[in-house]
Design a protein around this motif. Structure first.
Motif, PDB file in Angstrom:
ATOM      1  N   ALA A 112      28.431  -1.601  -0.805  1.00  0.00           N
ATOM      2  CA  ALA A 112      27.274  -2.471  -1.049  1.00  0.00           C
ATOM      3  C   ALA A 112      26.423  -1.958  -2.214  1.00  0.00           C
ATOM      4  CB  ALA A 112      26.438  -2.606   0.229  1.00  0.00           C
ATOM      5  N   PRO A 113      26.067  -0.672  -2.261  1.00  0.00           N
ATOM      6  CA  PRO A 113      25.326  -0.194  -3.431  1.00  0.00           C
ATOM      7  C   PRO A 113      26.108  -0.368  -4.736  1.00  0.00           C
ATOM      8  CG  PRO A 113      25.159   1.382  -1.633  1.00  0.00           C
ATOM      9  CD  PRO A 113      26.175   0.369  -1.223  1.00  0.00           C
ATOM     10  N   ALA A 114      27.419  -0.134  -4.694  1.00  0.00           N
ATOM     11  CA  ALA A 114      28.218  -0.241  -5.918  1.00  0.00           C
ATOM     12  C   ALA A 114      28.138  -1.642  -6.496  1.00  0.00           C
ATOM     13  CB  ALA A 114      29.674   0.132  -5.624  1.00  0.00           C
ATOM     14  N   LEU A 115      28.240  -2.662  -5.631  1.00  0.00           N
ATOM     15  CA  LEU A 115      28.193  -4.032  -6.120  1.00  0.00           C
ATOM     16  C   LEU A 115      26.784  -4.468  -6.501  1.00  0.00           C
ATOM     17  CD1 LEU A 115      30.825  -5.881  -3.919  1.00  0.00           C
ATOM     18  CD2 LEU A 115      31.024  -5.001  -6.236  1.00  0.00           C
ATOM     19  N   ALA A 116      25.798  -3.670  -6.124  1.00  0.00           N
ATOM     20  CA  ALA A 116      24.426  -3.928  -6.581  1.00  0.00           C
ATOM     21  C   ALA A 116      24.107  -3.114  -7.828  1.00  0.00           C
ATOM     22  CB  ALA A 116      23.437  -3.583  -5.464  1.00  0.00           C
ATOM     23  N   GLY A 117      25.127  -2.422  -8.366  1.00  0.00           N
ATOM     24  CA  GLY A 117      24.932  -1.635  -9.571  1.00  0.00           C
ATOM     25  C   GLY A 117      24.319  -0.272  -9.326  1.00  0.00           C
ATOM     26  N   VAL A 118      24.446   0.242  -8.105  1.00  0.00           N
ATOM     27  CA  VAL A 118      23.850   1.539  -7.753  1.00  0.00           C
ATOM     28  C   VAL A 118      24.957   2.513  -7.361  1.00  0.00           C
ATOM     29  CG1 VAL A 118      22.269   2.762  -6.216  1.00  0.00           C
ATOM     30  CG2 VAL A 118      21.746   0.431  -6.950  1.00  0.00           C
ATOM     31  N   ARG A 145      10.274  15.317   0.251  1.00  0.00           N
ATOM     32  CA  ARG A 145      10.723  14.361  -0.760  1.00  0.00           C
ATOM     33  C   ARG A 145       9.505  13.759  -1.476  1.00  0.00           C
ATOM     34  NH1 ARG A 145      16.095  12.191  -2.279  1.00  0.00           N
ATOM     35  NH2 ARG A 145      17.487  13.482  -1.032  1.00  0.00           N
ATOM     36  N   PRO A 146       9.542  13.662  -2.803  1.00  0.00           N
ATOM     37  CA  PRO A 146       8.418  13.042  -3.517  1.00  0.00           C
ATOM     38  C   PRO A 146       8.220  11.595  -3.089  1.00  0.00           C
ATOM     39  CG  PRO A 146       9.836  14.254  -5.039  1.00  0.00           C
ATOM     40  CD  PRO A 146      10.555  14.216  -3.720  1.00  0.00           C
ATOM     41  N   ALA A 147       6.994  11.164  -2.994  1.00  0.00           N
ATOM     42  CA  ALA A 147       6.686   9.807  -2.547  1.00  0.00           C
ATOM     43  C   ALA A 147       7.185   8.749  -3.518  1.00  0.00           C
ATOM     44  CB  ALA A 147       5.182   9.649  -2.346  1.00  0.00           C
ATOM     45  N   ASP A 148       7.365   9.141  -4.800  1.00  0.00           N
ATOM     46  CA  ASP A 148       7.827   8.169  -5.787  1.00  0.00           C
ATOM     47  C   ASP A 148       9.356   8.140  -5.918  1.00  0.00           C
ATOM     48  OD1 ASP A 148       8.188  10.604  -7.002  1.00  0.00           O
ATOM     49  OD2 ASP A 148       7.137  10.080  -8.876  1.00  0.00           O
ATOM     50  N   THR A 149      10.058   8.780  -4.979  1.00  0.00           N
ATOM     51  CA  THR A 149      11.522   8.738  -4.997  1.00  0.00           C
ATOM     52  C   THR A 149      11.998   7.289  -4.910  1.00  0.00           C
ATOM     53  OG1 THR A 149      11.695  10.900  -3.913  1.00  0.00           O
ATOM     54  CG2 THR A 149      13.624   9.447  -3.785  1.00  0.00           C
ATOM     55  N   PRO A 150      12.898   6.870  -5.819  1.00  0.00           N
ATOM     56  CA  PRO A 150      13.352   5.468  -5.804  1.00  0.00           C
ATOM     57  C   PRO A 150      14.137   5.125  -4.534  1.00  0.00           C
ATOM     58  CG  PRO A 150      13.836   6.513  -7.910  1.00  0.00           C
ATOM     59  CD  PRO A 150      13.424   7.610  -6.967  1.00  0.00           C
ATOM     60  N   VAL A 151      13.998   3.883  -4.105  1.00  0.00           N
ATOM     61  CA  VAL A 151      14.712   3.352  -2.938  1.00  0.00           C
ATOM     62  C   VAL A 151      15.294   1.991  -3.323  1.00  0.00           C
ATOM     63  CG1 VAL A 151      14.502   2.515  -0.565  1.00  0.00           C
ATOM     64  CG2 VAL A 151      13.198   4.532  -1.296  1.00  0.00           C
ATOM     65  N   VAL A 152      16.548   1.773  -2.945  1.00  0.00           N
ATOM     66  CA  VAL A 152      17.177   0.465  -3.116  1.00  0.00           C
ATOM     67  C   VAL A 152      17.687  -0.007  -1.761  1.00  0.00           C
ATOM     68  CG1 VAL A 152      19.170  -0.778  -4.058  1.00  0.00           C
ATOM     69  CG2 VAL A 152      17.823   0.698  -5.529  1.00  0.00           C
ATOM     70  N   ILE A 153      17.365  -1.232  -1.403  1.00  0.00           N
ATOM     71  CA  ILE A 153      17.858  -1.837  -0.168  1.00  0.00           C
ATOM     72  C   ILE A 153      18.805  -2.972  -0.552  1.00  0.00           C
ATOM     73  CG2 ILE A 153      17.250  -2.945   2.012  1.00  0.00           C
ATOM     74  CD1 ILE A 153      14.357  -1.848   1.541  1.00  0.00           C
ATOM     75  N   VAL A 154      20.047  -2.900  -0.066  1.00  0.00           N
ATOM     76  CA  VAL A 154      21.033  -3.937  -0.348  1.00  0.00           C
ATOM     77  C   VAL A 154      21.337  -4.667   0.959  1.00  0.00           C
ATOM     78  CG1 VAL A 154      23.280  -4.491  -1.334  1.00  0.00           C
ATOM     79  CG2 VAL A 154      22.034  -2.459  -2.130  1.00  0.00           C
ATOM     80  N   GLN A 155      20.911  -5.912   1.021  1.00  0.00           N
ATOM     81  CA  GLN A 155      21.115  -6.718   2.231  1.00  0.00           C
ATOM     82  C   GLN A 155      22.347  -7.602   2.065  1.00  0.00           C
ATOM     83  OE1 GLN A 155      17.630  -8.859   3.684  1.00  0.00           O
ATOM     84  NE2 GLN A 155      18.934 -10.511   4.461  1.00  0.00           N
ATOM     85  N   ASP A 156      23.144  -7.710   3.136  1.00  0.00           N
ATOM     86  CA  ASP A 156      24.338  -8.567   3.136  1.00  0.00           C
ATOM     87  C   ASP A 156      25.252  -8.240   1.958  1.00  0.00           C
ATOM     88  OD1 ASP A 156      23.790 -10.359   5.448  1.00  0.00           O
ATOM     89  OD2 ASP A 156      22.054 -10.908   4.250  1.00  0.00           O
TER      90      ASP A 156
END
Length: 411
Positions: free
Chosen positions: A284-290, A350-361
Motif C-alpha cells: 500500500a505505501p509503495a503504490l502511494a509513492g512511499v 520521536r520528534p513531533a514533526d516526524t512525517p506520517v502517511v496514512i494509506v486507506q484501501d
C-alpha cells in the motif's frame, strides 16, 4: 534448414549432459538460465560474459572458458547454441556441430541452424512451447497468452479433481492482479473458498457457479466470524473430500492468524499448502509513492499491530524502543488509535514533526493517501474520516517527495 519443412517440436532431456553455449551476451544469459534449470552440464565459451553469467560461473552453476571458440570445443556435447554477435563465429559453431551431428541453435539466424528455440513457459509441471516459423514476437505473444490463461483458470488443465485438503492462500493487498501465480492457480481449482473481506474480491466473481463460497469476514468493531468457526469449516470441508482454499488478504502469516489455521488443520490430520502473499504493509505505501526503506534515510523497518493500545496488558510491543529508533514504523490495524500511538512515540523520543502517511484501501480503486505528522496524526485522521483498512507509515521516508497516489506503480 529447409524453409519448406515443418519444424519438429521436441522436448530434450539434457540432465547431466554437456551443452556448449558460445557467446556471453544477453541472449546467452537467457538461454543459460533455462539450461541450468534443465539440469544440463553447461559450458560457456566467450572472451567476455555479462555480470549475471559471470555470477553463475562463480557459483559453479556453469563452466566458463574465457576465450574465443575453437574447433573441438563441441566434443562430447549433446546440444549447442551459437549466440555471439559475429556471424562468422556462429557459422563456425554450426559447421562443427553438423560434423559431429550435434543439434545447434543459431541465435542470429534461426534458419541457418539445425534447431530453433521455441517460446516456452512453465505452469504447474507443464511446459508450453510455441514455434511460429521464425516470427518470434508472435510465438512469444501466444506463449504468454496460454500461460496466463492457465494461471487464471481460463484453460482447465486438470485431468482429475484436486486432492482433498486446504490451501492457505495470501491474496495480496486487494488488487486482483497482485495475487501470486500459484495462489491464483489453486483458487481456480477450489471446490470451497473460505474468503476474508480483505481478499481480492474480483477473483471471487470469476469462480465457477458450483464453487461454494463462505464469507468469513471480520469487520473492524463490527460483525466477525469467530476464528474457531473458521478453523472448523476448513477441517469439515476437507474431511468431506473437498479441496478448500482459505483466501486471505495480504500475507496469511502477517497478522492474518494464518498459523492458527495451519495448526488446526494439522491437529485434525488435514494436509495444508501455504501460499505466501504480498503484505499490504509494504504494498500500500509503495503504490502511494512511499518507500518503507530508502538508502541513507531508513535502515530499519518495524511492522506493528495496532489492535491493542500501548497501555493494554496484552500489548507485546516495546513502545519505548520504537520511540528511540529513527527508522520506519508501519502500523497495521491502527485507525482507531492513531493519535494514541503517535503520542506514545513522541513521549518516548520521536520528534513531533516526524512525517506520517496514512494509506486507506491501498491498491484498490478507492485508495487514498492522507499526510500528517506525529503531532497532528490523530486530528487529521479524524477530520479526514479515515477508516479501515489503512496502513500508517511513520518516519523520514513518509516525508520524501514522491509521485501522487498510484504514480509509483501505475501501469
Amino acid at each position: 534448414m529447409n524453409r519448406a519443412h515443418e519444424q519438429y517440436l521436441v522436448g530434450l532431456d539434457l540432465a547431466g549432459r554437456r551443452v556448449v553455449v558460445v557467446g556471453g551476451g544477453q541472449v546467452a544469459q537467457r538461454r543459460v538460465a533455462k539450461l541450468i534449470a534443465s539440469g544440463a552440464v553447461v559450458e560457456v565459451v566467450s572472451p567476455e560474459v555479462t555480470p549475471a553469467v559471470e555470477g553463475m560461473a562463480a557459483a559453479r552453476e556453469i563452466a566458463w572458458t574465457p576465450r574465443r571458440f575453437d574447433d573441438g570445443d563441441l566434443e562430447g556435447a549433446w546440444y549447442a547454441i551459437a549466440a555471439t554477435d559475429d556471424p562468422a563465429v556462429n557459422q563456425q559453431v554450426t559447421s562443427e556441430a553438423d560434423r559431429h551431428r550435434i543439434f545447434c541453435v543459431r541465435a542470429d539466424d534461426g534458419q541457418a541452424g539445425t534447431a530453433v528455440t521455441p517460446a516456452t513457459g512453465e505452469f504447474d509441471g507443464l511446459t508450453v512451447g510455441v514455434l511460429a516459423r521464425g516470427a518470434h514476437r508472435r510465438s512469444a505473444a501466444v506463449r504468454t497468452a496460454l500461460v496466463e490463461a492457465l494461471q487464471a483458470g481460463v484453460v482447465d488443465d486438470s485431468a482429475e479433481d484436486p486432492l482433498p485438503g486446504v490451501a492457505l492462500v495470501g491474496g495480496g493487498p486487494g488488487d486482483p492482479e497482485l495475487i501470486t501465480v500459484r495462489g491464483r492457480r489453486l483458487l481456480s481449482r477450489a471446490q470451497v473458498v473460505v474468503a476474508d473481506r480483505l481478499g481480492p474480491r474480483d477473483l471471487i466473481d470469476e469462480l465457477s457457479p458450483d464453487v461454494e463460497v463462505i464469507d468469513a469476514s471480520k469487520i473492524p468493531y463490527g460483525r466477525a466470524m469467530a476464528q474457531q468457526r473458521i478453523n472448523e469449516l476448513l477441517v469439515e470441508h476437507a474431511k468431506a473430500g473437498r479441496f478448500v482454499v482459505r483466501l486471505k488478504g495480504g500475507d496469511p502469516f502477517v497478522y492474518g492468524r494464518g498459523f492458527e489455521e495451519v495448526q488446526a488443520c494439522a491437529e485434525a490430520g488435514v494436509p495444508v499448502t501455504v501460499v505466501p502473499g504480498i503484505t499490504s504493509a509494504f504494498a500500500a505505501p509503495a503504490l502511494a509513492g512511499v518507500p518503507v526503506s530508502h538508502r541513507g534515510v531508513a535502515h530499519e523497518i518495524v511492522v506493528v499491530s495496532g489492535h491493542v493500545a500501548p497501555d493494554d496488558p496484552r500489548s507485546l510491543t516495546d513502545w519505548e524502543a520504537l520511540g528511540r529508533m529513527t527508522g520506519t514504523v508501519v502500523l497495521m490495524m491502527a485507525v482507531e488509535r492513531i493519535g494514541v500511538f503517535a503520542d506514545v512515540l513522541v513521549a518516548n523520543g520521536r520528534p513531533a514533526d516526524t512525517p506520517v502517511v496514512i494509506v486507506q484501501d491501498g491498491t484498490t480503486r478507492i485508495q487514498r493517501t492522507v499526510r500528517a505528522t506525529l503531532a497532528t496524526a490523530g486530528r487529521v485522521a479524524k477530520d479526514e474520516e479515515v477508516s479501515p483498512p489503512a496502513i500508517v507509515v511513520i518516519g523520514p521516508v513518509a516525508g520524501l517527495d514522491a509521485p501522487g497516489p498510484g504514480g509509483a506503480g501505475a501501469a
